[in-house]
Scaffold this motif. Structure first.
Motif, PDB file in Angstrom:
ATOM      1  N   MET A   5       1.112  94.892  -8.760  1.00  0.00           N
ATOM      2  CA  MET A   5       1.000  96.244  -8.213  1.00  0.00           C
ATOM      3  C   MET A   5      -0.438  96.726  -8.360  1.00  0.00           C
ATOM      4  O   MET A   5      -1.067  96.481  -9.379  1.00  0.00           O
ATOM      5  CB  MET A   5       1.930  97.208  -8.953  1.00  0.00           C
ATOM      6  CG  MET A   5       3.399  96.935  -8.710  1.00  0.00           C
ATOM      7  SD  MET A   5       3.882  97.125  -6.986  1.00  0.00           S
ATOM      8  CE  MET A   5       3.523  98.833  -6.698  1.00  0.00           C
ATOM      9  N   PRO A   6      -0.942  97.436  -7.344  1.00  0.00           N
ATOM     10  CA  PRO A   6      -2.303  97.972  -7.465  1.00  0.00           C
ATOM     11  C   PRO A   6      -2.389  98.984  -8.603  1.00  0.00           C
ATOM     12  O   PRO A   6      -1.501  99.823  -8.745  1.00  0.00           O
ATOM     13  CB  PRO A   6      -2.543  98.660  -6.125  1.00  0.00           C
ATOM     14  CG  PRO A   6      -1.511  98.107  -5.196  1.00  0.00           C
ATOM     15  CD  PRO A   6      -0.347  97.721  -6.054  1.00  0.00           C
ATOM     16  N   PRO A   7      -3.422  98.922  -9.428  1.00  0.00           N
ATOM     17  CA  PRO A   7      -3.600  99.917 -10.492  1.00  0.00           C
ATOM     18  C   PRO A   7      -3.732 101.306  -9.904  1.00  0.00           C
ATOM     19  O   PRO A   7      -4.284 101.489  -8.816  1.00  0.00           O
ATOM     20  CB  PRO A   7      -4.907  99.491 -11.163  1.00  0.00           C
ATOM     21  CG  PRO A   7      -5.028  98.044 -10.833  1.00  0.00           C
ATOM     22  CD  PRO A   7      -4.433  97.892  -9.464  1.00  0.00           C
ATOM     23  N   GLY A   8      -3.188 102.280 -10.611  1.00  0.00           N
ATOM     24  CA  GLY A   8      -3.291 103.667 -10.175  1.00  0.00           C
ATOM     25  C   GLY A   8      -2.238 104.078  -9.171  1.00  0.00           C
ATOM     26  O   GLY A   8      -2.187 105.231  -8.763  1.00  0.00           O
ATOM     27  N   GLY A  16      -5.485  96.607 -15.334  1.00  0.00           N
ATOM     28  CA  GLY A  16      -4.808  95.451 -14.770  1.00  0.00           C
ATOM     29  C   GLY A  16      -3.536  95.096 -15.522  1.00  0.00           C
ATOM     30  O   GLY A  16      -3.275  95.589 -16.612  1.00  0.00           O
ATOM     31  N   SER A  17      -2.732  94.229 -14.926  1.00  0.00           N
ATOM     32  CA  SER A  17      -1.494  93.753 -15.529  1.00  0.00           C
ATOM     33  C   SER A  17      -1.658  92.288 -15.923  1.00  0.00           C
ATOM     34  O   SER A  17      -2.527  91.592 -15.414  1.00  0.00           O
ATOM     35  CB  SER A  17      -0.333  93.881 -14.549  1.00  0.00           C
ATOM     36  OG  SER A  17      -0.108  95.231 -14.230  1.00  0.00           O
ATOM     37  N   THR A  43      -8.862  93.921 -14.086  1.00  0.00           N
ATOM     38  CA  THR A  43      -8.368  92.767 -13.347  1.00  0.00           C
ATOM     39  C   THR A  43      -6.951  92.463 -13.801  1.00  0.00           C
ATOM     40  O   THR A  43      -6.574  92.750 -14.924  1.00  0.00           O
ATOM     41  CB  THR A  43      -9.272  91.531 -13.569  1.00  0.00           C
ATOM     42  OG1 THR A  43      -8.780  90.457 -12.769  1.00  0.00           O
ATOM     43  CG2 THR A  43      -9.279  91.094 -15.004  1.00  0.00           C
ATOM     44  N   ASP A  44      -6.177  91.905 -12.904  1.00  0.00           N
ATOM     45  CA  ASP A  44      -4.883  91.340 -13.279  1.00  0.00           C
ATOM     46  C   ASP A  44      -5.175  89.961 -13.854  1.00  0.00           C
ATOM     47  O   ASP A  44      -6.184  89.335 -13.522  1.00  0.00           O
ATOM     48  CB  ASP A  44      -3.963  91.232 -12.066  1.00  0.00           C
ATOM     49  CG  ASP A  44      -3.589  92.598 -11.497  1.00  0.00           C
ATOM     50  OD1 ASP A  44      -3.413  93.545 -12.287  1.00  0.00           O
ATOM     51  OD2 ASP A  44      -3.474  92.715 -10.272  1.00  0.00           O
TER      52      ASP A  44
END
Length: 159
Positions: A5-8, A16-17, A43-44
């Motif tokens: 999922m995009p951050p924010g 990031g995840s 970053t993810d």
């Protein structure tokens, strides 16, 4: 296909995840990661307790609000692995020009930089920047920090 999922966003964090797995068996699957190349970038990350085999295509979603910065050192780590990952990841560009921001081109590269003849993290994968020859840019050293959420699973098969 795995899409971080995009951050924010409503379901994404401000940073990031992280996907944690024992091993990864890439079967020409696709993983979309979000990367921001700024001083306070995120970053993810795929973190593997073991290694990866097969081929997994990584789509690097560079943050569209970023003007692009030079990445110093190893760049931005997107895969952290404790076992072999040779040829396991390939950068995939789904949107033409998506890996370009400002004066820089961002590419997926295997292994940390070599220091004093030693590659400290040979199994990791990084996003590194290189100057676009058609754009003039001055030096811009940065330091990256990020927050992240972590998902822990067993072995992962991406097809």
């Amino acid at each position: 296909r795995i899409n971080f999922m995009p951050p924010g966003t409503a379901n994404g964090l401000s940073g990031g995840s992280v996907l944690v797995a024992d091993n990864l068996n890439g079967q020409d699957g696709i993983v979309q990661l979000h990367v921001q190349s700024t001083e306070t970038g995120f970053t993810d990350l795929i973190r593997l307790n073991g290694g990866a085999v097969g081929t997994t295509h990584l789509v690097l979603q560079m943050d569209e609000s970023s003007v692009g910065d030079a990445l110093t050192g190893d760049g931005v780590m997107v895969v952290q692995a404790n076992g072999p990952t040779d040829n396991a990841f390939v950068q995939r560009e789904e949107t033409p020009g998506a890996n370009r921001r400002g004066a820089f081109l961002y590419r997926l590269q295997h292994g940390s930089n070599v220091v004093n003849g030693v590659q400290v993290a040979p199994h990791n994968w990084y996003v590194r920047s290189e100057a676009r020859p058609e754009v003039d840019a001055g030096p811009c050293p940065i330091e990256l920090t990020w927050g992240r959420e972590e998902w822990v699973v067993g072995d992962v098969v991406v097809d």
